[in-house]
Motif scaffolding. Sequence first.
Motif, mmCIF file in Angstrom:
data_model
loop_
_atom_site.group_PDB
_atom_site.id
_atom_site.type_symbol
_atom_site.label_atom_id
_atom_site.label_comp_id
_atom_site.label_asym_id
_atom_site.label_seq_id
_atom_site.Cartn_x
_atom_site.Cartn_y
_atom_site.Cartn_z
ATOM 1 N N PHE A 23 27.187 -3.180 22.581
ATOM 2 C CA PHE A 23 27.839 -3.940 21.511
ATOM 3 C C PHE A 23 28.244 -3.026 20.359
ATOM 4 C CE2 PHE A 23 27.218 -6.193 17.397
ATOM 5 C CZ PHE A 23 28.397 -6.945 17.441
ATOM 6 N N PHE A 26 31.289 -1.137 21.384
ATOM 7 C CA PHE A 26 32.430 -2.043 21.375
ATOM 8 C C PHE A 26 32.920 -2.268 19.948
ATOM 9 C CE2 PHE A 26 33.741 -6.513 20.752
ATOM 10 C CZ PHE A 26 34.903 -6.534 21.512
ATOM 11 N N TYR A 133 39.879 -6.646 18.424
ATOM 12 C CA TYR A 133 38.655 -7.112 19.060
ATOM 13 C C TYR A 133 38.924 -7.938 20.313
ATOM 14 C CZ TYR A 133 39.576 -11.658 16.861
ATOM 15 O OH TYR A 133 40.154 -12.848 16.483
ATOM 16 N N GLU A 179 33.020 -12.150 21.044
ATOM 17 C CA GLU A 179 34.012 -11.537 21.918
ATOM 18 C C GLU A 179 33.344 -10.612 22.935
ATOM 19 O OE1 GLU A 179 37.562 -11.115 23.603
ATOM 20 O OE2 GLU A 179 37.150 -12.425 21.898
ATOM 21 N N TYR A 180 32.328 -9.884 22.503
ATOM 22 C CA TYR A 180 31.606 -8.972 23.392
ATOM 23 C C TYR A 180 30.944 -9.743 24.535
ATOM 24 C CZ TYR A 180 28.088 -5.506 24.834
ATOM 25 O OH TYR A 180 27.298 -4.645 25.558
#
Length: 214
Positions: A23, A26, A133, A179-180
């Motif tokens: 995360f 990301f 994102y 979103e992750y």
Amino acid sequence: MKRLATWLVGTVGVVVWIFAFGFILFAVNVMRAPERTAEQADGIIVLTGGQLRVKAGLKLLEEGRGRRLLITGVNPRTRKADIARTSGLTETELKCCVDLGYEALNTRGNANEARAWARKHGFKSLIVVTSSYHMTRSLIELTAKMPDAVLVPYSVVPQRFRDREWWLDFHTTRVLLSEYIKLFPAAARLVAVRTWSVDNNVAGSRAARSTGPL
């Protein structure tokens, strides 16, 4: 039982660490200023979710980076006249080269809408415009629907993301984390699609060999 409990705790700890580390990578990646290229494509796709995305897509169209523009996932109440007022372009200019897609309700729907639009116009390469994102998952979903298309990412960083560090803003952190998490099922679907495609190709090749001349 004690060994089992220790193993379970250790396994959970490793999984949590990998998740957290992934995360962070990301978040750092999507918060970075996007690299801009002068690459052109047959068409331009904007996945709705903010005015910055639409303005970026229209700018690319004006620059001649694509022949047509699709804005997918548009609110049913939105018309080209509304976009003309916010973009500065005339309705005539929009009518020429801009299409609005109203069917998509999510990113998978965006991919379906984009595939139908690209097929209709015979487009093989597409510039994809969306928030930074959202880009990774968008490319995954689009690749699953259009494995042979050339996709050129054009990321837009939301203004709110620029104002503060992401870990200092609860809203930004929540958006990034959400979103992750959504990346995992999207990636799993892409793997499943590719595996199914490979299996079908192998089966087809075997069938062709078995029915060929002796």
